[in-house]
Scaffold this motif. Structure first.
Motif, PDB file in Angstrom:
ATOM      1  N   GLU A 169       0.831  -1.213   0.000  1.00  0.00           N
ATOM      2  CA  GLU A 169       0.000   0.000   0.000  1.00  0.00           C
ATOM      3  C   GLU A 169       0.861   1.257   0.000  1.00  0.00           C
ATOM      4  N   GLN A 170       0.328   2.272  -0.642  1.00  0.00           N
ATOM      5  CA  GLN A 170       1.062   3.510  -0.820  1.00  0.00           C
ATOM      6  C   GLN A 170       1.555   4.152   0.482  1.00  0.00           C
ATOM      7  N   THR A 171       0.680   4.258   1.485  1.00  0.00           N
ATOM      8  CA  THR A 171       1.121   4.935   2.726  1.00  0.00           C
ATOM      9  C   THR A 171       2.216   4.131   3.424  1.00  0.00           C
ATOM     10  N   LYS A 172       2.115   2.810   3.344  1.00  0.00           N
ATOM     11  CA  LYS A 172       3.163   1.956   3.956  1.00  0.00           C
ATOM     12  C   LYS A 172       4.504   2.170   3.235  1.00  0.00           C
TER      13      LYS A 172
ATOM     14  N   SER B   9      10.907   3.094  -3.230  1.00  0.00           N
ATOM     15  CA  SER B   9      10.514   2.873  -1.842  1.00  0.00           C
ATOM     16  C   SER B   9       9.655   1.625  -1.672  1.00  0.00           C
ATOM     17  N   HIS B  10       9.103   1.135  -2.774  1.00  0.00           N
ATOM     18  CA  HIS B  10       8.396  -0.150  -2.701  1.00  0.00           C
ATOM     19  C   HIS B  10       9.377  -1.257  -2.317  1.00  0.00           C
ATOM     20  N   ALA B  11      10.572  -1.193  -2.889  1.00  0.00           N
ATOM     21  CA  ALA B  11      11.592  -2.194  -2.556  1.00  0.00           C
ATOM     22  C   ALA B  11      12.070  -1.997  -1.117  1.00  0.00           C
ATOM     23  N   ILE B  12      12.206  -0.720  -0.720  1.00  0.00           N
ATOM     24  CA  ILE B  12      12.626  -0.443   0.665  1.00  0.00           C
ATOM     25  C   ILE B  12      11.621  -1.042   1.639  1.00  0.00           C
ATOM     26  N   ARG B  13      10.330  -0.860   1.326  1.00  0.00           N
ATOM     27  CA  ARG B  13       9.274  -1.389   2.210  1.00  0.00           C
ATOM     28  C   ARG B  13       9.479  -2.874   2.483  1.00  0.00           C
ATOM     29  N   VAL B  14       9.655  -3.634   1.420  1.00  0.00           N
ATOM     30  CA  VAL B  14       9.756  -5.087   1.589  1.00  0.00           C
ATOM     31  C   VAL B  14      11.117  -5.477   2.179  1.00  0.00           C
ATOM     32  N   ALA B  15      12.166  -4.706   1.867  1.00  0.00           N
ATOM     33  CA  ALA B  15      13.474  -4.979   2.487  1.00  0.00           C
ATOM     34  C   ALA B  15      13.368  -4.794   4.002  1.00  0.00           C
ATOM     35  N   ILE B  16      12.685  -3.732   4.409  1.00  0.00           N
ATOM     36  CA  ILE B  16      12.499  -3.494   5.850  1.00  0.00           C
ATOM     37  C   ILE B  16      11.644  -4.612   6.458  1.00  0.00           C
ATOM     38  N   ASP B  17      10.585  -4.975   5.781  1.00  0.00           N
ATOM     39  CA  ASP B  17       9.724  -6.057   6.286  1.00  0.00           C
ATOM     40  C   ASP B  17      10.527  -7.347   6.478  1.00  0.00           C
ATOM     41  N   GLU B  18      11.367  -7.659   5.501  1.00  0.00           N
ATOM     42  CA  GLU B  18      12.180  -8.877   5.594  1.00  0.00           C
ATOM     43  C   GLU B  18      13.192  -8.776   6.733  1.00  0.00           C
ATOM     44  N   ALA B  19      13.771  -7.579   6.892  1.00  0.00           N
ATOM     45  CA  ALA B  19      14.753  -7.387   7.971  1.00  0.00           C
ATOM     46  C   ALA B  19      14.074  -7.501   9.339  1.00  0.00           C
TER      47      ALA B  19
ATOM     48  N   ASN C 283      -5.141   5.064  -0.296  1.00  0.00           N
ATOM     49  CA  ASN C 283      -4.635   3.765  -0.739  1.00  0.00           C
ATOM     50  C   ASN C 283      -5.663   3.143  -1.651  1.00  0.00           C
ATOM     51  N   TYR C 284      -5.676   3.567  -2.875  1.00  0.00           N
ATOM     52  CA  TYR C 284      -6.692   3.033  -3.771  1.00  0.00           C
ATOM     53  C   TYR C 284      -6.343   1.614  -4.194  1.00  0.00           C
ATOM     54  N   ILE C 285      -7.290   0.708  -4.026  1.00  0.00           N
ATOM     55  CA  ILE C 285      -7.083  -0.678  -4.453  1.00  0.00           C
ATOM     56  C   ILE C 285      -8.224  -1.047  -5.393  1.00  0.00           C
ATOM     57  N   PRO C 286      -7.918  -1.446  -6.631  1.00  0.00           N
ATOM     58  CA  PRO C 286      -9.002  -1.749  -7.577  1.00  0.00           C
ATOM     59  C   PRO C 286      -9.844  -2.929  -7.090  1.00  0.00           C
ATOM     60  N   SER C 287     -11.133  -2.888  -7.371  1.00  0.00           N
ATOM     61  CA  SER C 287     -12.027  -3.976  -6.971  1.00  0.00           C
ATOM     62  C   SER C 287     -11.903  -5.128  -7.957  1.00  0.00           C
ATOM     63  N   ASP C 288     -12.357  -6.320  -7.550  1.00  0.00           N
ATOM     64  CA  ASP C 288     -12.346  -7.481  -8.443  1.00  0.00           C
ATOM     65  C   ASP C 288     -13.197  -7.199  -9.687  1.00  0.00           C
ATOM     66  N   GLU C 289     -14.301  -6.470  -9.472  1.00  0.00           N
ATOM     67  CA  GLU C 289     -15.209  -6.171 -10.594  1.00  0.00           C
ATOM     68  C   GLU C 289     -14.480  -5.309 -11.635  1.00  0.00           C
ATOM     69  N   GLU C 290     -13.744  -4.337 -11.103  1.00  0.00           N
ATOM     70  CA  GLU C 290     -13.018  -3.424 -11.987  1.00  0.00           C
ATOM     71  C   GLU C 290     -12.011  -4.215 -12.852  1.00  0.00           C
ATOM     72  N   LEU C 291     -11.307  -5.135 -12.192  1.00  0.00           N
ATOM     73  CA  LEU C 291     -10.324  -5.931 -12.927  1.00  0.00           C
ATOM     74  C   LEU C 291     -11.019  -6.871 -13.909  1.00  0.00           C
ATOM     75  N   ALA C 292     -12.135  -7.475 -13.460  1.00  0.00           N
ATOM     76  CA  ALA C 292     -12.853  -8.418 -14.334  1.00  0.00           C
ATOM     77  C   ALA C 292     -13.302  -7.710 -15.615  1.00  0.00           C
ATOM     78  N   GLU C 293     -13.716  -6.481 -15.454  1.00  0.00           N
ATOM     79  CA  GLU C 293     -14.167  -5.693 -16.605  1.00  0.00           C
ATOM     80  C   GLU C 293     -13.026  -5.500 -17.607  1.00  0.00           C
ATOM     81  N   SER C 294     -11.849  -5.244 -17.068  1.00  0.00           N
ATOM     82  CA  SER C 294     -10.690  -5.057 -17.924  1.00  0.00           C
ATOM     83  C   SER C 294     -10.230  -6.390 -18.534  1.00  0.00           C
ATOM     84  N   PHE C 295     -10.269  -7.480 -17.740  1.00  0.00           N
ATOM     85  CA  PHE C 295      -9.885  -8.797 -18.269  1.00  0.00           C
ATOM     86  C   PHE C 295     -10.808  -9.220 -19.426  1.00  0.00           C
TER      87      PHE C 295
END
Ligand SMILES: *Cc1c(COP(=O)(O)O)cnc(C)c1O
Length: 460
Positions: A367-370, A391-401, A438-450
């Protein structure tokens, strides 16, 4: 292990800079799926791609077999302006986190464009120049690619036309001015300058654009003007190839001290920095010589790996580009205006898609704020103000650490710090003011695009 011997920064000499790019496809048993002609459904060969791309770059795009490809001397000379890039041992971050993990990052933000993108920009501009072209067209999201390409074109005396995703064009006026300083022309996309731009604007009035739209516009301009070709800053095999310079340097530096990473982490937009960073390590893994845990990190707002379909799709919204088999959210998916502009692409490199599909790597969405929490924590102890993408990579590097702190494991973590965030201060401001969503697309939104994925033989 005498870890105190390892300096904060491991620099290589100019002489130790790679002389070849490493083509990971040579070691893949399952090669990435070929690009298909959207009209006929047939694989695209050299001649089919010539109207769009430079000749030598097409050869690199189609070459699944040559393991080492020499870096021309002129490109190496340009690289010397900002390479080899440092590999940093994040002692201060380790201390702050009180983790037994050992953290390293490869810093690619040490050039004016502020990211790794210059590694491929100079290569692509070089081959365009060699072919005697007048100029190149491209798209840019957050602006890093456009900036990198402008720098490369200025250096070689090529004309550079950039379609910049409209929301970035408005959010990042200084990026735009950097590009213009290097002589590029910059147009907000979608624009009325192209037929495809007009069509997209008619269908989605007031849209703030996407990389997919901007690509369609840039391709249209390249194919309708003699002496111009289109160049792309990510996704394509050739871009991953050029970015292998990151991984080869990182591995050379680690090898000097006998350090072997357990976990390798990178952010994934189109997959080029991650693909470049992991290439030599993935090569060892593919050849069965060594194992690594490899993690791609993407935004929850644009989760190509973690929620996408592995399918043939268009790389652009206008549906004029070749079809690529990749993890995709569908080319009609327009992600919310997440601040990590460089990660807002609906698809993913076909090389990484194949490797992910075959279980050689994993993916996480954050998520963006994280991500900004991690960025700030990192900046305060390591000094570098990171790009939101990085910073996405930093986030997960910190999580792993932090996981290592719980388990007591002394894992060695390597992550890619792709760039700096000086042009992203509006995003940092939103974060500080508590206005970041933290916008997260819905399953419906993705299904429409798929549902709008192209019909390709063998694909339901
Ligand atoms: C463009 C960009 C990315 C994402 O692109 P990839 O092709 O996935 O590497 C990541 N970080 C920065 C700083 C960028 O500019």
């Amino acid at each position: 292990m005498a870890t105190e011997k390892i300096p904060y920064k491991i620099y290589l000499s100019e002489d130790e800079m790679p002389r070849t790019w490493y083509n990971v496809r040579a070691d893949m048993k399952n090669k990435p799926a070929p690009l298909l002609n959207p009209g006929t459904g047939e694989p695209m060969g050299f001649d089919d791609l010539r109207p769009v791309f430079c000749d030598e770059l097409i050869r690199q795009e189609l070459d699944n077999d040559t393991r080492e490809i020499p870096i021309p001397q002129e490109i190496r000379d340009f690289y010397k302006m900002y390479r080899p890039s440092p590999l940093v041992r994040a002692y201060c971050l380790e201390e702050k986190l009180q983790t037994p993990a050992k953290i390293y990052y490869k810093f690619e933000g040490n050039n004016t464009s502020g990211s790794h993108k210059l590694n491929s920009a100079i290569a692509q501009a070089y081959y365009a120049k060699q072919q005697g072209l007048k100029g190149v067209t491209t798209e840019t999201g957050a602006g890093q690619w456009g900036t990198a390409l402008s720098m490369a074109c200025a250096y070689l005396g090529l004309d550079c036309k950039v379609f910049m995703v409209k929301c970035s064009y408005e959010q990042k006026p200084f990026r735009r001015e950097v590009m213009r300083t290097y002589g590029a022309s910059v147009t907000p996309s979608p624009s009325m300058e192209t037929q495809v731009g007009q069509k997209i604007l008619a269908e989605h009035p007031g849209t703030t654009g996407s990389l997919g739209c901007a690509i369609s516009e840039a391709v249209e301009v390249a194919t309708s003007n003699p002496g111009y070709r289109y160049v792309l800053g990510s996704v394509l095999n050739q871009v991953l190839l050029h970015q292998s310079v990151i991984g080869v340097e990182a591995k050379t530096a680690l090898d000097k001290y006998g350090v072997v990473p357990d976990v390798i982490i990178g952010c994934a937009g189109g997959g080029s920095n991650l693909g470049g960073l992991i290439s030599p390590f993935m090569g060892e893994k593919l050849r069965g010589e060594r194992d690594y845990q490899i993690i791609a990190v993407e935004p929850k707002s644009c989760p190509s790996f973690t929620r996408g379909k592995y399918a043939y799709d268009f790389c652009d919204t206008g549906m004029i580009c070749p079809l690529a088999k990749m993890y995709t959210l569908g080319s009609s998916f327009i992600p919310s205006p997440d601040h990590a502009g460089g990660l807002r692409f609906h698809g993913m490199s076909t090389i990484l898609s194949q490797l992910y599909h075959d279980g050689y790597m994993e993916a996480r969405a954050v998520e963006q704020t994280k991500v900004f929490e991690a960025a700030e924590q990192f900046a305060r102890v390591e000094g570098i103000l990171p790009a939101p993408e990085s910073s996405h990579a930093i986030r997960v590097a910190i999580d792993e650490a932090l996981k290592c702190k719980e388990t007591g494991e002394e894992k060695t973590i390597l992550f890619g710090l792709t760039g700096t965030g000086y042009f992203d201060m509006v995003a940092y401001e939103k974060f500080h003011n508590g206005e970041m969503s933290n916008y997260i697309p819905s399953d419906e939104e993705l299904a429409e695009s798929f549902a709008r994925l192209p019909k390709v033989p063998g694909q339901e």
